[in-house]
Design a protein around this motif. Structure first.
Motif, PDB file in Angstrom:
ATOM      1  N   LEU A 117     -14.201  -6.092  51.186  1.00  0.00           N
ATOM      2  CA  LEU A 117     -14.537  -5.247  52.323  1.00  0.00           C
ATOM      3  C   LEU A 117     -15.422  -6.024  53.286  1.00  0.00           C
ATOM      4  N   ASN A 118     -15.208  -5.807  54.588  1.00  0.00           N
ATOM      5  CA  ASN A 118     -16.058  -6.484  55.559  1.00  0.00           C
ATOM      6  C   ASN A 118     -17.317  -5.655  55.815  1.00  0.00           C
ATOM      7  N   GLY A 119     -18.250  -6.223  56.582  1.00  0.00           N
ATOM      8  CA  GLY A 119     -19.530  -5.570  56.830  1.00  0.00           C
ATOM      9  C   GLY A 119     -19.402  -4.200  57.471  1.00  0.00           C
ATOM     10  N   ILE A 120     -18.432  -4.026  58.326  1.00  0.00           N
ATOM     11  CA  ILE A 120     -18.260  -2.732  58.994  1.00  0.00           C
ATOM     12  C   ILE A 120     -17.692  -1.706  58.024  1.00  0.00           C
ATOM     13  N   GLU A 121     -16.779  -2.120  57.157  1.00  0.00           N
ATOM     14  CA  GLU A 121     -16.212  -1.200  56.161  1.00  0.00           C
ATOM     15  C   GLU A 121     -17.243  -0.786  55.122  1.00  0.00           C
ATOM     16  N   LEU A 122     -18.287  -1.593  54.940  1.00  0.00           N
ATOM     17  CA  LEU A 122     -19.334  -1.275  53.964  1.00  0.00           C
ATOM     18  C   LEU A 122     -20.388  -0.305  54.503  1.00  0.00           C
ATOM     19  N   LEU A 123     -20.356  -0.049  55.807  1.00  0.00           N
ATOM     20  CA  LEU A 123     -21.345   0.870  56.388  1.00  0.00           C
ATOM     21  C   LEU A 123     -21.126   2.282  55.856  1.00  0.00           C
ATOM     22  N   PRO A 124     -22.216   3.048  55.672  1.00  0.00           N
ATOM     23  CA  PRO A 124     -22.064   4.416  55.169  1.00  0.00           C
ATOM     24  C   PRO A 124     -21.394   5.334  56.194  1.00  0.00           C
ATOM     25  N   GLU A 125     -20.933   6.463  55.717  1.00  0.00           N
ATOM     26  CA  GLU A 125     -20.213   7.438  56.530  1.00  0.00           C
ATOM     27  C   GLU A 125     -21.005   7.865  57.769  1.00  0.00           C
ATOM     28  N   GLU A 126     -22.310   7.929  57.652  1.00  0.00           N
ATOM     29  CA  GLU A 126     -23.161   8.352  58.769  1.00  0.00           C
ATOM     30  C   GLU A 126     -23.044   7.424  59.979  1.00  0.00           C
ATOM     31  N   CYS A 127     -22.557   6.217  59.759  1.00  0.00           N
ATOM     32  CA  CYS A 127     -22.394   5.233  60.840  1.00  0.00           C
ATOM     33  C   CYS A 127     -21.067   5.407  61.581  1.00  0.00           C
ATOM     34  N   GLY A 128     -20.217   6.301  61.101  1.00  0.00           N
ATOM     35  CA  GLY A 128     -18.886   6.497  61.691  1.00  0.00           C
ATOM     36  C   GLY A 128     -18.883   6.685  63.198  1.00  0.00           C
ATOM     37  N   GLN A 151     -18.106  -8.300  74.703  1.00  0.00           N
ATOM     38  CA  GLN A 151     -18.247  -8.054  73.268  1.00  0.00           C
ATOM     39  C   GLN A 151     -19.710  -8.208  72.843  1.00  0.00           C
ATOM     40  N   THR A 152     -20.405  -9.153  73.448  1.00  0.00           N
ATOM     41  CA  THR A 152     -21.821  -9.363  73.119  1.00  0.00           C
ATOM     42  C   THR A 152     -22.650  -8.144  73.503  1.00  0.00           C
ATOM     43  N   GLU A 153     -22.392  -7.576  74.680  1.00  0.00           N
ATOM     44  CA  GLU A 153     -23.114  -6.375  75.114  1.00  0.00           C
ATOM     45  C   GLU A 153     -22.825  -5.204  74.166  1.00  0.00           C
ATOM     46  N   ILE A 154     -21.575  -5.073  73.792  1.00  0.00           N
ATOM     47  CA  ILE A 154     -21.189  -3.980  72.895  1.00  0.00           C
ATOM     48  C   ILE A 154     -21.864  -4.168  71.535  1.00  0.00           C
ATOM     49  N   TYR A 155     -21.898  -5.414  71.032  1.00  0.00           N
ATOM     50  CA  TYR A 155     -22.546  -5.666  69.747  1.00  0.00           C
ATOM     51  C   TYR A 155     -24.035  -5.337  69.821  1.00  0.00           C
ATOM     52  N   GLN A 156     -24.688  -5.701  70.920  1.00  0.00           N
ATOM     53  CA  GLN A 156     -26.116  -5.402  71.062  1.00  0.00           C
ATOM     54  C   GLN A 156     -26.369  -3.898  71.013  1.00  0.00           C
ATOM     55  N   SER A 160     -23.206  -8.677  60.806  1.00  0.00           N
ATOM     56  CA  SER A 160     -23.507  -9.809  61.692  1.00  0.00           C
ATOM     57  C   SER A 160     -22.567  -9.792  62.889  1.00  0.00           C
ATOM     58  N   PHE A 161     -22.903 -10.601  63.875  1.00  0.00           N
ATOM     59  CA  PHE A 161     -22.035 -10.712  65.054  1.00  0.00           C
ATOM     60  C   PHE A 161     -20.667 -11.257  64.654  1.00  0.00           C
ATOM     61  N   SER A 162     -20.624 -12.186  63.709  1.00  0.00           N
ATOM     62  CA  SER A 162     -19.323 -12.746  63.301  1.00  0.00           C
ATOM     63  C   SER A 162     -18.452 -11.682  62.628  1.00  0.00           C
ATOM     64  N   ALA A 163     -19.073 -10.795  61.823  1.00  0.00           N
ATOM     65  CA  ALA A 163     -18.310  -9.691  61.215  1.00  0.00           C
ATOM     66  C   ALA A 163     -17.810  -8.747  62.309  1.00  0.00           C
ATOM     67  N   TYR A 218     -13.947  -7.822  63.310  1.00  0.00           N
ATOM     68  CA  TYR A 218     -13.532  -6.426  63.485  1.00  0.00           C
ATOM     69  C   TYR A 218     -12.883  -6.255  64.857  1.00  0.00           C
ATOM     70  N   SER A 219     -13.486  -6.843  65.881  1.00  0.00           N
ATOM     71  CA  SER A 219     -12.970  -6.753  67.247  1.00  0.00           C
ATOM     72  C   SER A 219     -11.580  -7.370  67.347  1.00  0.00           C
ATOM     73  N   ILE A 220     -11.395  -8.521  66.721  1.00  0.00           N
ATOM     74  CA  ILE A 220     -10.092  -9.201  66.751  1.00  0.00           C
ATOM     75  C   ILE A 220      -9.045  -8.357  66.029  1.00  0.00           C
ATOM     76  N   LYS A 221      -9.421  -7.816  64.876  1.00  0.00           N
ATOM     77  CA  LYS A 221      -8.491  -6.977  64.104  1.00  0.00           C
ATOM     78  C   LYS A 221      -8.100  -5.744  64.917  1.00  0.00           C
TER      79      LYS A 221
END
Length: 192
Positions: free
Chosen positions: A5-16, A33-38, A61-64, A68-71
């Motif tokens: 699982l990637n970092g975003i998939e590991l986030l809890p449901e509350e982060c949906g 993408q940098t602004e959106i990540y911030q 992380s930004f790389s994760a 996610y953005s590319i996927k």
């Protein structure tokens, strides 16, 4: 075999909602993408503060986030391409040929399922995903049946209207029954 699982998939449901907001921002292409990540990072930090230690998770992380953005972009691109193809095909098909369009869509779904199954380790196809694909295939098959019924109904309505129009004109012009039947045979492609 399912991948890690990637970092975003590991986030809890509350982060949906935060993930959904970031995905929508990525799709709109109004910000970098940098602004959106911030913003994503700041929203997740705020969520952690709101829960005062009761909700513990690692912020991706930004790389994760980039992966996610590319996927997401790849998936969106495929969906948009499929919509464009379906739109072009739909313009070329009339009601009589809608069965062909439905058949093409069903075959496309079958191909997608096969592609996902052959790349299951890479794509991470889980039972829920498999069920969704099965439901899509079943819906396409049902649509094919509905399409056939609709085409038959349109054909019957056309035959009825054509017959009524030809008979009305034939009566007003004094044509014989044989002439009327010959005209209907030419229009409908059948002998009456």
């Amino acid at each position: 075999m399912r991948g890690r699982l990637n970092g975003i998939e590991l986030l809890p449901e509350e982060c949906g909602p935060i993930i959904a907001q970031a995905a929508a921002a990525l799709q709109s292409r109004e910000k970098t993408q940098t602004e959106i990540y911030q913003e994503f990072y700041a929203s997740l930090e705020e969520l952690k503060r709101e829960h005062r230690g009761e909700l513990d998770f690692a912020i991706p992380s930004f790389s994760a986030f980039n992966r996610y953005s590319i996927k997401l972009a790849t998936m969106s691109g495929r969906i948009n391409q499929t919509r464009e193809i379906a739109g072009v095909l739909a313009e070329k098909f009339d009601a009589k040929a809608s069965d062909d369009l439905t058949l093409i869509a069903a075959e496309a779904i079958k191909t997608l399922i096969f592609e996902l199954l052959t790349n299951a380790g890479e794509a991470g196809l889980d039972p829920k995903g498999a069920m969704a694909l099965a439901n899509a295939l079943r819906a396409a098959s049902q649509a094919q049946g509905v399409s056939t019924a609709r085409r038959q109904k349109v054909e019957e309505e056309f035959k009825a209207r054509a017959t009524e129009a030809v008979e009305t004109i034939a009566r007003s012009k004094g044509m014989t029954a044989e002439t009327t039947d010959a005209i209907l045979g030419q229009i409908l492609g059948v002998q009456k």
